[in-house]
Design an enzyme around this catalytic site. Structure first.
Site, PDB file in Angstrom:
ATOM      1  N   TYR A 265       0.848  -1.191   0.000  1.00 23.37           N
ATOM      2  CA  TYR A 265       0.000   0.000   0.000  1.00 23.37           C
ATOM      3  C   TYR A 265       0.886   1.244   0.000  1.00 23.37           C
ATOM      4  CZ  TYR A 265      -3.765  -3.167   1.430  1.00 23.37           C
ATOM      5  OH  TYR A 265      -4.672  -4.196   1.494  1.00 23.37           O
ATOM      6  N   ASN A 310     -11.394  -0.616  -2.708  1.00 19.43           N
ATOM      7  CA  ASN A 310     -10.307   0.210  -2.202  1.00 19.43           C
ATOM      8  C   ASN A 310      -9.019  -0.594  -2.017  1.00 19.43           C
ATOM      9  OD1 ASN A 310     -12.181   2.209  -2.093  1.00 19.43           O
ATOM     10  ND2 ASN A 310     -12.044   2.592   0.095  1.00 19.43           N
ATOM     11  N   ASP A 311      -9.033  -1.851  -2.434  1.00 16.04           N
ATOM     12  CA  ASP A 311      -7.902  -2.733  -2.138  1.00 16.04           C
ATOM     13  C   ASP A 311      -7.074  -3.027  -3.384  1.00 16.04           C
ATOM     14  OD1 ASP A 311      -6.574  -4.007   0.016  1.00 16.04           O
ATOM     15  OD2 ASP A 311      -7.244  -5.960  -0.683  1.00 16.04           O
ATOM     16  N   GLY A 312      -6.977  -2.080  -4.301  1.00 13.88           N
ATOM     17  CA  GLY A 312      -6.166  -2.271  -5.496  1.00 13.88           C
ATOM     18  C   GLY A 312      -4.699  -2.024  -5.189  1.00 13.88           C
ATOM     19  N   HIS A 313      -4.133  -2.876  -4.339  1.00 18.78           N
ATOM     20  CA  HIS A 313      -2.745  -2.682  -3.903  1.00 18.78           C
ATOM     21  C   HIS A 313      -1.772  -3.289  -4.912  1.00 18.78           C
ATOM     22  CE1 HIS A 313      -2.771  -6.877  -2.665  1.00 18.78           C
ATOM     23  NE2 HIS A 313      -3.785  -6.644  -1.848  1.00 18.78           N
TER      24      HIS A 313
END
Length: 450
Positions: A265, A310-313
């Protein structure tokens, strides 16, 4: 600590392509084999490890090879306890686990024969009986140890419970015969007891991605023993001339940037060493079609904002390598509307300009994001600002009714709420289907919008 040398192998090459060495202080280094460098079809392991004669020292080598180990507990914990190793002993862990690295790579004791080979449906796989399949799924669902005799033949990154397996031409689940070295073809994700609907939510998000024109891994929801699981077709698999299954070399963006998994992140890194838009730009510009890759990434970013992912890491984006090193932006995978879960942060995996959450995204922040990605023309940025959010929102708006009919109204409401927020901030027209829908209320009863 003893010096340890390991062979690094890449599917498609008979001999090791390099060596990973641990010195007496525990530092690691990686070096390509001279014979490999002389080959016309030599492929770099990573953007962070370009083909070169000089060895790569600890910081870069450690980040790449650490990413080959799984993030969650299980076999990793067992090896740590059994062998008396520490988690930072990357070479020591790969000595025991490197034959099963995810993807086309394997890391083996020096001089070992290859353990990964093409797979033949007829001879290299064993069907999994239904009762054992149910036991495997229940163990993953409850986050307990897998049934005796079950080995995940391809340890997978991420914290979700999952296992790699093969789907035979007749539809049965199978696993590679012990010692065959055959590849798996699918990943089975099993939600835990606190996230019973995750398979359905992720399937819907992935289907929306495909419907809006993104190259996306195929998925299906498969009930097993009363538990809804998500079956994902692996994008890093292909067929050779004998119709055997082969592994394709790929790496995620963390590996490409030389970042350890702990820094997937943006918020966990620092300027010059983090998963941010400037780093993403460097990756996309290394692909065979940088302009197309950038357009895809920009549209994917807007899509994720609208569906609540929101977790497009850095480990949820990847590159695919052709023999000889041509690089392509890999299909999309691991798309989950994380904003459906009130216990998860609303902070984005990477900033949009300086915006850290959806409600901070403005035309100015989107413009800064586009500029940081290398869209130099102000006219082009303006066209993208006006066109992409509207097009993606219209495509999603057409799907809202169908989502409700498939009993995922909360996802439809979330998307509509996000449309009103983002398009309102962008001063763009909000589709009628989104204007008329209920505001999303978190599953625990809290409002997404304050």
């Amino acid at each position: 600590m003893e010096v340890l040398a390991l062979d690094v192998r890449l599917d498609g090459f008979v001999d090791p392509i390099g060596a990973l060495v641990r010195d007496e202080n525990g530092s690691v280094a990686f070096v390509y084999k001279a014979d490999y460098l002389r080959r016309s079809d030599a492929t770099a392991l990573s953007l962070s490890l370009p083909l070169a004669e000089e060895p790569y020292r600890d910081v870069i080598a450690r980040a790449f090879f650490d990413n080959l180990l799984q993030e969650r507990n299980g076999v990793l914990t067992d090896v740590l306890a059994r062998e008396g190793l520490t988690r930072d002993d990357i070479a020591g862990l790969l000595y025991h686990l490197g034959k099963d690295c995810a993807g086309a790579l394997s890391v083996l004791p020096s001089g070992s024969p290859p353990t990964k080979v093409p797979g033949d449906y007829e001879s290299d796989y064993v069907p999994i009986p239904q009762d054992r399949m149910i036991a495997i799924v229940e163990a993953l669902h409850q986050r307990k140890r897998l049934p005796d005799g079950t080995e995940d033949p391809s340890p997978l990154a991420g914290v979700q419970s999952k296992i790699a397996l093969t789907v035979l031409p007749d539809g049965r689940f199978a696993e590679p015969k012990r010692g065959s070295g055959g590849p798996t073809t699918h990943i089975l994700k099993v939600p835990d007891r606190d996230h019973q609907q995750d398979a359905r939510y992720e399937a819907e998000a992935m289907r929306l991605s495909g419907a809006l024109g993104f190259d996306t891994a195929e998925v299906s929801v498969v009930p097993i023993g009363g538990i809804e699981t998500l079956l994902v077709t692996r994008f890093d698999r292909g067929r050779d001339r004998q119709n055997r299954i082969v592994r394709l070399h790929q790496e995620d963006f963390a590996q490409a940037l030389g970042l350890p998994v702990s820094m997937k992140y943006e918020r966990r890194g620092k300027a010059g060493r983090r998963f941010d838009v400037s780093g993403i730009r460097r990756i996309l510009e290394a692909t065979v079609d940088p302009a197309q890759a950038k357009e895809t990434f920009i549209r994917a970013t807007i899509f994720d904002l609208l569906i609540g992912n929101n977790d497009g890491h850095a480990k949820n984006f990847a590159l695919l390598y052709e023999p000889g090193g041509r690089i392509h932006f890999a299909p999309r995978y691991d798309i989950l509307p994380t904003r459906l879960d009130d216990t998860l942060t609303d902070e984005l995996a990477y900033r949009i300009g300086e915006a850290e959450t959806l409600d901070e995204v403005t035309p100015e922040q989107l413009n800064a994001f586009l500029l940081a990605l290398g869209i130099e023309s102000a006219a082009a940025r303006k066209r993208m600002h006006q066109r992409y959010p509207s097009e993606i929102a219209l495509g999603l708006a057409d799907c809202l009714g169908a989502l409700e009919k498939r009993q995922v109204k909360s996802l439809a409401d979330l998307i509509a709420t996000n449309m009103r927020m983002l398009l309102g901030a962008m001063r763009l027209e909000i589709p009628q289907a989104a204007r008329d829908r209920d505001a999303f209320i978190g599953l625990a009863g809290g409002w997404l919008m304050s």
